[in-house]
Design a protein around this motif. Structure first.
Motif, PDB file in Angstrom:
ATOM      1  N   GLU A 464       7.733   2.929   4.105  1.00 35.81           N
ATOM      2  CA  GLU A 464       8.823   2.736   5.058  1.00 35.81           C
ATOM      3  C   GLU A 464       8.280   2.612   6.478  1.00 35.81           C
ATOM      4  OE1 GLU A 464      12.659   2.304   6.492  1.00 35.81           O
ATOM      5  OE2 GLU A 464      11.888   2.215   4.439  1.00 35.81           O
ATOM      6  N   ARG A 465       7.245   3.398   6.809  1.00 29.81           N
ATOM      7  CA  ARG A 465       6.648   3.293   8.139  1.00 29.81           C
ATOM      8  C   ARG A 465       6.015   1.924   8.353  1.00 29.81           C
ATOM      9  NH1 ARG A 465       4.776   8.623   7.145  1.00 29.81           N
ATOM     10  NH2 ARG A 465       2.747   7.787   6.524  1.00 29.81           N
ATOM     11  N   ARG A 466       5.298   1.447   7.348  1.00 30.62           N
ATOM     12  CA  ARG A 466       4.667   0.132   7.489  1.00 30.62           C
ATOM     13  C   ARG A 466       5.719  -0.972   7.581  1.00 30.62           C
ATOM     14  NH1 ARG A 466       1.267   2.393   3.548  1.00 30.62           N
ATOM     15  NH2 ARG A 466       2.231   1.155   1.901  1.00 30.62           N
ATOM     16  N   ARG A 467       6.795  -0.837   6.815  1.00 29.52           N
ATOM     17  CA  ARG A 467       7.858  -1.839   6.891  1.00 29.52           C
ATOM     18  C   ARG A 467       8.506  -1.849   8.267  1.00 29.52           C
ATOM     19  NH1 ARG A 467      13.050  -2.373   6.783  1.00 29.52           N
ATOM     20  NH2 ARG A 467      13.355  -0.114   6.751  1.00 29.52           N
ATOM     21  N   GLN A 468       8.772  -0.639   8.804  1.00 30.41           N
ATOM     22  CA  GLN A 468       9.379  -0.547  10.123  1.00 30.41           C
ATOM     23  C   GLN A 468       8.450  -1.118  11.193  1.00 30.41           C
ATOM     24  OE1 GLN A 468      12.472   0.583  10.669  1.00 30.41           O
ATOM     25  NE2 GLN A 468      12.301   0.059  12.825  1.00 30.41           N
ATOM     26  N   LEU A 469       7.141  -0.820  11.056  1.00 29.33           N
ATOM     27  CA  LEU A 469       6.183  -1.355  12.020  1.00 29.33           C
ATOM     28  C   LEU A 469       6.127  -2.870  11.949  1.00 29.33           C
ATOM     29  CD1 LEU A 469       3.992  -0.559  14.094  1.00 29.33           C
ATOM     30  CD2 LEU A 469       2.350  -0.527  12.216  1.00 29.33           C
ATOM     31  N   LYS A 470       6.170  -3.406  10.733  1.00 31.39           N
ATOM     32  CA  LYS A 470       6.142  -4.857  10.576  1.00 31.39           C
ATOM     33  C   LYS A 470       7.382  -5.509  11.170  1.00 31.39           C
ATOM     34  CE  LYS A 470       5.314  -8.380   7.025  1.00 31.39           C
ATOM     35  NZ  LYS A 470       5.070  -8.626   5.572  1.00 31.39           N
ATOM     36  N   GLU A 471       8.543  -4.882  10.961  1.00 29.61           N
ATOM     37  CA  GLU A 471       9.779  -5.426  11.536  1.00 29.61           C
ATOM     38  C   GLU A 471       9.745  -5.382  13.060  1.00 29.61           C
ATOM     39  OE1 GLU A 471      13.060  -3.379   9.909  1.00 29.61           O
ATOM     40  OE2 GLU A 471      12.918  -4.310   7.914  1.00 29.61           O
TER      41      GLU A 471
END
Length: 620
Positions: A464-471
């Protein structure tokens, strides 16, 4: 605002339904009228009869008949885009509470979800929230692990909303009712003995797009509020006065004077934009303490209140843009005109707050927040499970200490009474059996909530952290690209190599930003991988330590059993040797006594023979 489309169905009075737990007979009694829409109150203290008129009166045996008469209009109101409110109060016995949950709350949720799902096939959004109210008016959001500050906010578009309230996105009535049951259990746990004096509010938001084929379609919003109000209608009630009593008393004088959240919500439900129904459960045995007359009078007053439900269609993006335009106009006014600076500042702060609330109403953001809340709730449950594991470990240690103590006493007092020895052996056997059962429980609990679940949870968090960072990076790069396009549009006079050089320079900036974003994401992924490796090593070490601990306990118990058996064998052998020695000594003593008797008998014979007495045969 121009983006809002309101349609009103006209003023309507609050519908009131009465549920009687029993129908007593005698001087003090309550009787249902023939049409089932009123009650006759007869009191032994007052010879006159009183009649109270309501929309429907039922008993607990036919409580299901409330749905077609009173609750189905609420479902129709929700499906048309209006707000609905159901207020439940009165006799709060365990039986009636269970009955209202099963026959009213659960059935109403089922009707709303099934009706909306059949009416709107796609682009349908459901969310639920739950508030707990203590007797002093303090409000607690049971779905928020962070316990954010709650405040009632009024928007020109959406009406009254609770700022800071957490919502969970749900897909079915089963999931919504499961949230309700879980929050009710949490309420009982948190409040303890005060839980019967706490009120609650379950809110169900239903939203859908009017034109799903359009990207910026208008959204129709409706909200169903289910109030469970504690306390009685009589001032002498030991549980406290129902919050509805105070609100109804203040309505004729205008808005409520309380700054608490529950009175404000009740006042809005009874006089504002909502179709409201009150269901009052009455125990007629309360005639003696004035509870039933007060409850009937309160329900009669509520039935005279008027609400005006309106349907609101709004476009979130257009509303957001309108607020931004108003903020720009206000900033321009503040810069050009210095007068009324304080008033404009407060107005600007209010517009900023409204803008944030409107942005938080987007479905994407609410779904994202709902996922975070569910993860936090799972974390709290896992912590509770770890606490239970610690309690089980303490129980095992206690049983081991008891078993060791019993064995030591058995070794020390092994020569005691046979009955006491048998009782002690029986206690030792019971302790061994209890220790074995507790070990099986711990093993089963470990199998259910294994390290793999914790690892999976941590992996989901990292993902979830990586997804949020990517977004976030994607949003930043998109903004940079839009900025580049605007700058290039402003530099239209440039042509030829100069314009191409400018384009290449701006594209290079975007590429550098993309490279930096990828580098940051790679570093974050590497950190997550290192954390995962460290976590696996820690878990492996914990498993090794637990295995060694089990082997140590097993070895200790085996050693104690060996020592106990050896001690018992030694004591038995010692007792056998002592018995053999005693028997040998007694045998030698008997042989010596026998020899002495034989000598004495021989001397006696010799003496008689010398005297010549003829009676020798008597001694033979």
């Amino acid at each position: 605002m121009a983006t809002v489309n309101r349609s009103a169905s006209g003023p309507e009075t609050v519908k009131v339904g009465l549920v009687l737990s029993t129908i007593p007979e005698g001087k003090d009694c309550v009787g249902i009228s023939e049409d089932g829409c009123g009650v006759n109150l007869t009191s032994g203290r007052n010879e006159g009869k009183k009649f109270f008129s309501f929309d429907q009166v039922v008993t607990v045996d036919n409580i299901q008949s409330l749905h077609p008469e009173l609750l189905q209009p609420l479902v129709d109101s929700i499906s048309s885009g209006s707000n609905g409110a159901l207020l439940m109060c009165g006799a709060s016995t365990e039986k009636i509470s269970t009955l209202t949950d099963d026959c009213i709350i659960k059935q109403l949720l089922d009707n709303v979800f099934s009706h909306m799902s059949s009416q709107v096939k796609e682009d349908l959004f459901f969310s639920v929230s739950f508030l707990q109210f203590y007797p002093d008016g303090t409000a607690v959001d049971l779905l928020s692990p962070n316990r954010q500050t709650l405040k009632l906010v009024t928007l020109p578009v959406l009406g009254s909303l609770v700022g800071g309230l957490s919502e969970l996105c749900v897909c079915s009535e089963e999931e919504a009712y499961a949230v309700y049951e879980s929050c009710r259990e949490t309420l009982k746990t948190n409040a303890g003995s005060m839980s019967t004096r706490c009120s609650s509010l379950l809110s169900v938001a239903v939203e859908w797009k009017l034109h799903p084929e359009e990207v910026e379609s208008e959204v129709c919003c409706s909200r169903l509020q289910l109030f469970s109000l504690a306390g009685g209608a009589s001032r002498a009630d030991l549980r406290g006065v129902n919050p509805l009593v105070k609100v109804v008393e203040q309505i004729p004088h205008g808005a409520t004077t309380s700054d608490k959240l529950l009175p404000l919500l009740l006042h809005d439900a009874l006089t504002g934009n909502s179709q409201t129904v009150l269901i009052h459960c009455i125990d007629p045995r309360g005639l003696l303490d004035d509870e039933t007359p007060s409850a009937l009078t309160l329900a009669q007053k509520v039935r005279s209140l008027v609400t005006k439900a309106t349907v609101v269609h709004w476009c979130p993006r257009a509303t957001e843009q309108t607020i931004r335009d108003n903020m720009m106009e206000l900033r321009t006014t503040m810069m050009s005109d210095g007068e009324n600076e304080v008033h404009n500042t407060y107005k600007l702060a209010e517009l900023m707050q409204n803008l944030q609330i409107v942005k938080n109403q987007s479905w994407e953001r609410r779904r994202e927040e709902s996922k975070k809340i569910k993860i936090k709730i799972k974390d709290c449950k896992s912590l509770n499970g770890q606490q239970q594991d610690r309690e089980s470990t303490d129980t095992v240690k206690y049983l081991q200490d008891q078993l060791r103590r019993e064995m030591e006493e058995h070794i020390r007092e092994g020569k005691g009474n046979v009955e006491k020895v048998q009782q002690r052996v029986a206690r030792i056997q019971q302790l061994k059996e209890a220790l074995r059962e507790e070990a099986l429980k711990i093993r089963a609990a470990t199998d259910k909530s294994d390290f793999s679940q914790h690892a999976q949870l941590e992996y989901n968090k990292a993902q979830e952290r990586r997804r949020q960072l990517k977004e976030d990076h994607g949003r930043l790069i998109q903004e940079e690209v839009e900025k580049m396009e605007r700058d290039l549009a402003e530099e239209q006079p440039l042509t030829g190599p100069q314009r191409e050089l400018l384009v290449l320079t701006r594209e290079r900036q975007v590429l550098v930003l993309q490279i930096e974003a990828l580098r940051t994401e790679a570093q974050q992924a590497e950190r997550d991988l290192q954390d995962q490796q460290h976590r696996h090593q820690t878990e492996l070490q914990c498993l090794r330590e637990e295995s060694l601990q089990v082997f140590r306990v097993f070895r200790q118990v085996s050693e104690e059993q060996r020592k106990m058996s050896e001690g018992r064998y030694r004591s038995v052998l010692l007792e056998a040797v002592q018995d053999a020695i005693c028997l040998s000594a007694q045998n030698q003593q008997l042989q010596a006594d026998n020899k002495q008797l034989c000598r004495a008998l021989g001397e006696l014979k010799d003496t008689l023979a010398v005297r010549g007495e003829p009676s020798n045969n008597e001694y033979n």
